[in-house]
Design an enzyme around this catalytic site. Structure first.
Site, PDB file in Angstrom:
ATOM      1  N   LYS A  16       0.847  -1.197   0.000  1.00 47.20           N
ATOM      2  CA  LYS A  16       0.000   0.000   0.000  1.00 47.20           C
ATOM      3  C   LYS A  16       0.887   1.254   0.000  1.00 47.20           C
ATOM      4  CE  LYS A  16      -4.098  -2.166   1.910  1.00 47.20           C
ATOM      5  NZ  LYS A  16      -5.330  -1.950   2.674  1.00 47.20           N
ATOM      6  N   HIS A 107      -9.536  -2.083  -5.654  1.00 46.27           N
ATOM      7  CA  HIS A 107      -9.500  -2.226  -4.205  1.00 46.27           C
ATOM      8  C   HIS A 107     -10.565  -1.328  -3.569  1.00 46.27           C
ATOM      9  CE1 HIS A 107      -8.071  -1.995  -0.042  1.00 46.27           C
ATOM     10  NE2 HIS A 107      -7.477  -3.145  -0.278  1.00 46.27           N
ATOM     11  N   GLU A 176     -12.296  -9.754  -0.822  1.00 42.59           N
ATOM     12  CA  GLU A 176     -11.991  -8.955   0.353  1.00 42.59           C
ATOM     13  C   GLU A 176     -13.266  -8.299   0.860  1.00 42.59           C
ATOM     14  OE1 GLU A 176      -7.391  -7.654  -0.572  1.00 42.59           O
ATOM     15  OE2 GLU A 176      -8.941  -6.143  -0.738  1.00 42.59           O
TER      16      GLU A 176
END
Length: 257
Positions: A16, A107, A176
């Site tokens: 990240k 994401h 996720e």
């Protein structure tokens, strides 16, 4: 119709925006050193990837050349066009020429903070694929609840991605659950396995000729894959993998499970 190509296990991490340039260098050197302690035959049936920040990317590619086994390098995002007047964006064509193997797209942070929707994620998946890279597409439901609701929410995301890439191309789906990202514990094993089973059963996944691997990535870390090995192809680590020793431990667990 099931995928004709056997699916290899896959494990990796994204840094990240947590690492400094020096920390990325130190992490990669430590990781390579510790990886050499694992018998290479144990690692022969899995793929391993690291997704650093953009500034560290080419340095990391150079460092990984000394790895005892091939390590995939990934990028944390890309633009949907190969070139143009898109100041501040990163070209998928340039990423490919730099040695990038996969591109993380969609994401939850990109969706929430930067307003990316399914249409944008689909265009980025197409861009990665046409440049010879594998889209690693993050999917997941926003709120904790029923498995069927979770699968229905993921279906919209998955269908958009699959409709944008060639049928024979490889795709990696990182499940996720948004509510589990950054949590102290991952989602429950039963929930994960049931949702992933539903994702694998989607028409847009079942009818593909190309390989589709499914990872789990919401607060994933050491000790988890043994509980998920019957339904998942691997793990996508976040902060739990930022310690090289923990990353190596998880790689060994995925390889041995």
């Amino acid at each position: 119709m099931t995928n004709p190509v056997p699916r290899r296990r896959l494990v990796g991490l994204s840094t990240k925006m947590y690492f400094s340039l020096q920390r990325t260098r130190d992490f990669t050197n430590s990781f390579i050193s510790k990886l050499a302690d694992i018998p290479q035959e144990l690692l022969s049936s899995i793929d391993i990837f690291i997704i650093p920040d953009f500034i560290s990317l080419t340095n990391t590619v150079a460092q990984l050349e000394s790895s005892p086994i091939p390590i995939w390098i990934g990028a944390q995002d890309c633009h949907w066009e190969d070139q143009g007047a898109f100041t501040g964006e990163v070209s998928p064509s340039v990423l490919s020429s730099a040695g990038v193997k996969l591109v993380e797209i969609g994401h939850a942070e990109r969706r929430r903070i930067f307003g990316e929707d399914d249409a944008i994620v689909a265009k980025k998946a197409a861009a990665a694929s046409r440049n010879g890279m594998i889209p690693l597409a993050c999917i997941g439901e926003r709120t904790q609840g029923d498995v069927h609701v979770a699968v229905d929410e993921c279906r919209v995301q998955v269908d958009a991605i699959m409709s944008s890439v060639p049928d024979e191309s490889e795709v990696i789906l990182a499940y996720e659950p948004v509510w589990a990202i950054g949590a102290s514990q991952p989602a429950g094993e039963t929930h994960i396995l049931n949702v992933v089973s539903g994702i694998r059963g989607l028409d847009s996944v079942q009818k593909r000729k190309g390989t589709t691997r499914v990872l789990y990535g919401g607060s994933a870390g050491p000790g988890l894959y043994e509980k998920l090995k019957d339904g998942l192809d691997g793990l996508f680590l976040g902060r739990f993998g930022h310690d090289p020793q923990q990353f190596i431990k998880t790689i060994r667990e995925v390889a041995e499970a």
